[in-house]
Design an enzyme around this catalytic site. Sequence first.
Site, PDB file in Angstrom:
ATOM      1  N   GLU A  31       3.285 -15.687  10.925  1.00  0.00           N
ATOM      2  CA  GLU A  31       3.153 -15.083   9.590  1.00  0.00           C
ATOM      3  C   GLU A  31       4.443 -14.367   9.209  1.00  0.00           C
ATOM      4  OE1 GLU A  31      -0.611 -12.996   9.049  1.00  0.00           O
ATOM      5  OE2 GLU A  31       0.340 -11.542   7.710  1.00  0.00           O
TER       6      GLU A  31
ATOM      7  N   ASP B 261       5.545 -11.698   6.204  1.00  0.00           N
ATOM      8  CA  ASP B 261       4.873 -10.856   5.204  1.00  0.00           C
ATOM      9  C   ASP B 261       5.787 -10.044   4.317  1.00  0.00           C
ATOM     10  OD1 ASP B 261       2.284 -11.226   6.084  1.00  0.00           O
ATOM     11  OD2 ASP B 261       2.328  -9.531   7.459  1.00  0.00           O
TER      12      ASP B 261
ATOM     13  N   GLU C   3       4.608  -7.028   1.621  1.00  0.00           N
ATOM     14  CA  GLU C   3       3.488  -6.317   0.993  1.00  0.00           C
ATOM     15  C   GLU C   3       4.080  -5.203   0.151  1.00  0.00           C
ATOM     16  OE1 GLU C   3       0.402  -4.851   3.585  1.00  0.00           O
ATOM     17  OE2 GLU C   3       0.218  -6.779   4.592  1.00  0.00           O
TER      18      GLU C   3
ATOM     19  N   GLU D  24       7.002  -4.098  11.953  1.00  0.00           N
ATOM     20  CA  GLU D  24       7.111  -3.642  10.576  1.00  0.00           C
ATOM     21  C   GLU D  24       8.478  -3.036  10.266  1.00  0.00           C
ATOM     22  OE1 GLU D  24       4.859  -2.575  12.796  1.00  0.00           O
ATOM     23  OE2 GLU D  24       2.896  -3.265  12.074  1.00  0.00           O
TER      24      GLU D  24
END
Length: 283
Positions: free
Chosen positions: A99, A101, A103, A128
């Site tokens: 994945e 990402d 956001e 992150e």
Amino acid sequence: MRSSVGLLVQILVGFVLVASSTANFYQDFDVTWGDGRGKILNNGQLLTLSLDKFSGSGFQSKNEYIFGKIDMQLKLVPGNSAGTVTTYYLRSQGSTWDEIDFEFLGNLSGEPYIVHTNVFSQGKGNREQQFYLWFDPTNDFHTYSVLWNPQRIIFSVDGTPIREFKNLESIGIPFPKNQPMRIYSSLWNADDWATRGGLVKTDWSKAPFTASYRNFKADACVWSSGKSSCSSSSQSRPAWLSQELDTTSQQRLQWVQKNYMIYNYCTDTKRFPQGLPKECTAH
Ligand SMILES: *[C@@H]1O[C@H](CO)[C@@H](O)[C@H](O)[C@H]1NC(C)=O
């Protein structure tokens, strides 16, 4: 199980001449949930997602991709968007998924959005990095891009790289490489954590909240029936498949990381008392 060697061979032989067509959301995406809250408008040139008290909404790509340079323009929820989260990501299927990402965590009017990024390989994330932006992402459309090739993943905003995740399989870190991914996006409520860690709640009197999308562009390898075919402007290996950051781009990346990065898992020694993840200390 798919053989990665087989896959690589398919990618190397599968270049096809594809005339670049104008972005059309009808052609490339399906609105998959939200009971009418996600809409394709203007003959397929625009897509909007909305969120109210009862539901959010989302869409996904018709195609699965294995590597690509994927651009989308987004205009995020304006005004008081606290508690809302707009996701935009690539993801493969199954329990050991890959994945990539983006956001976007909303905020009170005039307070900064957070751009949250993560990379999962074989079901493992915890990577992150978070950023503020150097512009107001709700005033106008801006381009959010993922370059995904066998050597690296680069996240960019308006052409400025904000994050690079390198292939470090040589030191035993799995890299997303063998599983085709679809593109997904959603707008939903996450006021239990999104804004100032959940302190600021969604103001439902401001609903519906709306995010807009346009100018999707994928120079990518499309995965279909176990084969990949890569769009290319000439009948040779597309440049993005081996693209890397040039000196100017590396300087831009450093500028963003120095001035706009607000969280980096690679410096979070409290979170990793046994030592930082290996990719953080590799050179
Ligand atoms: C919202 O604004 C506050 C105050 O400026 C800031 O600390 C926070 O990082 C901002 N973003 C989010 C998503 O909480």
